[in-house]
Design a protein around this motif. Sequence first.
Motif, mmCIF file in Angstrom:
data_model
loop_
_atom_site.group_PDB
_atom_site.id
_atom_site.type_symbol
_atom_site.label_atom_id
_atom_site.label_comp_id
_atom_site.label_asym_id
_atom_site.label_seq_id
_atom_site.Cartn_x
_atom_site.Cartn_y
_atom_site.Cartn_z
ATOM 1 N N ASP A 1 87.780 24.357 31.668
ATOM 2 C CA ASP A 1 86.692 25.319 31.889
ATOM 3 C C ASP A 1 86.904 26.560 31.018
ATOM 4 N N HIS B 1 90.188 23.205 36.142
ATOM 5 C CA HIS B 1 88.809 23.167 36.649
ATOM 6 C C HIS B 1 88.779 23.693 38.094
ATOM 7 N N THR C 1 84.526 27.258 42.002
ATOM 8 C CA THR C 1 83.946 28.601 41.855
ATOM 9 C C THR C 1 83.854 29.228 43.247
#
Length: 331
Positions: free
Chosen positions: A194, A294, A297
């Motif tokens: 990411d 990764h 969020t």
Amino acid sequence: MMKKIGFVLLFLCVVVAVALLWSKQQIDAYLGSPRAQETQLFTLADGSYFSHLAPQLIDQDLLDSQRWWKVVSKLRPELTKIKSGTYELPKGASLEQILVILTSGHEYQFKLTFVEGSTYKDWQTIFTNAEHIQPLQQTEQELLTALKSSSTKLEGLLFPETYHYTADMSAFSIVKKAYLHQQRVLEKLWAERDKNLPYKNPYEALIMASIIEKESGLANDRDKISSVFVNRLKIGMRLQTDPTVIYGMGDRYNGRIRKKDLQEKTAYNTYTINGLPPTPIAMPSEEALYAALHPATTKYLYFVSKGDGTSYFSKNLREHNNAVNKYIRGM
């Protein structure tokens, strides 16, 4: 007179035919009768010849007589091309089956399993206790030099999984294979990472992955645990993770972490140092590496074990303290 000669020749032919038939039956019985009473390993040393094999088979109760041994070599020459190595002979195997196995070159595959989250010290112990393997002769630094690694420790650099080896293979060959495997996985995942992660290089991601591996009791929690540590790094908040304290304590760790341990200044104690520790603290799995690169969020900054393998995640200290009281203190 000619009739007598013809009769004699016919008689001789019959005798020869009967003799050949009897010999074939004896050879078939010699080759075909069960020999191995139990499944067992059989080792042919380097330089072994077929002519020397019979006594070894007799010594291991796999043959009772050399009576037809030379005949076998003449009639079945393909069974004489034995190859050195260690082989598994199945229970009930006949002499013919044994010889086929010994000429196949398909040696028995021993295996060593290194679990996710194990340490290099764990690997050393496994190598020491392994059967039929040449032990590690090199120091950790010598191994790193041989692997052409610029790291100061092997921790985290070896991919944890099950490795197969043949008798007398060197432990270093497994270390090298595990090292190259981890390098390939890390290179691939780093390229697909990411954006906006707080890691300067792949090695820092490896360090984070090792922490996630030690902190995750449930695979589904890995990305959320990663988000907690990533969020902390981004705002300059200390990681404050117990596995780093334990690693820094080394052999002094006896199953308990006391307050003074949390306050001790070691290179790995993330309660007293800022950012990541200097090296990984374990061998992370590919899943932990993926989670490090990764993260979910979230706005989580804390988590606590719920005691059932899952974790409770919090966005602020007040919520976290309430969770600690509930799941740790039972209040």
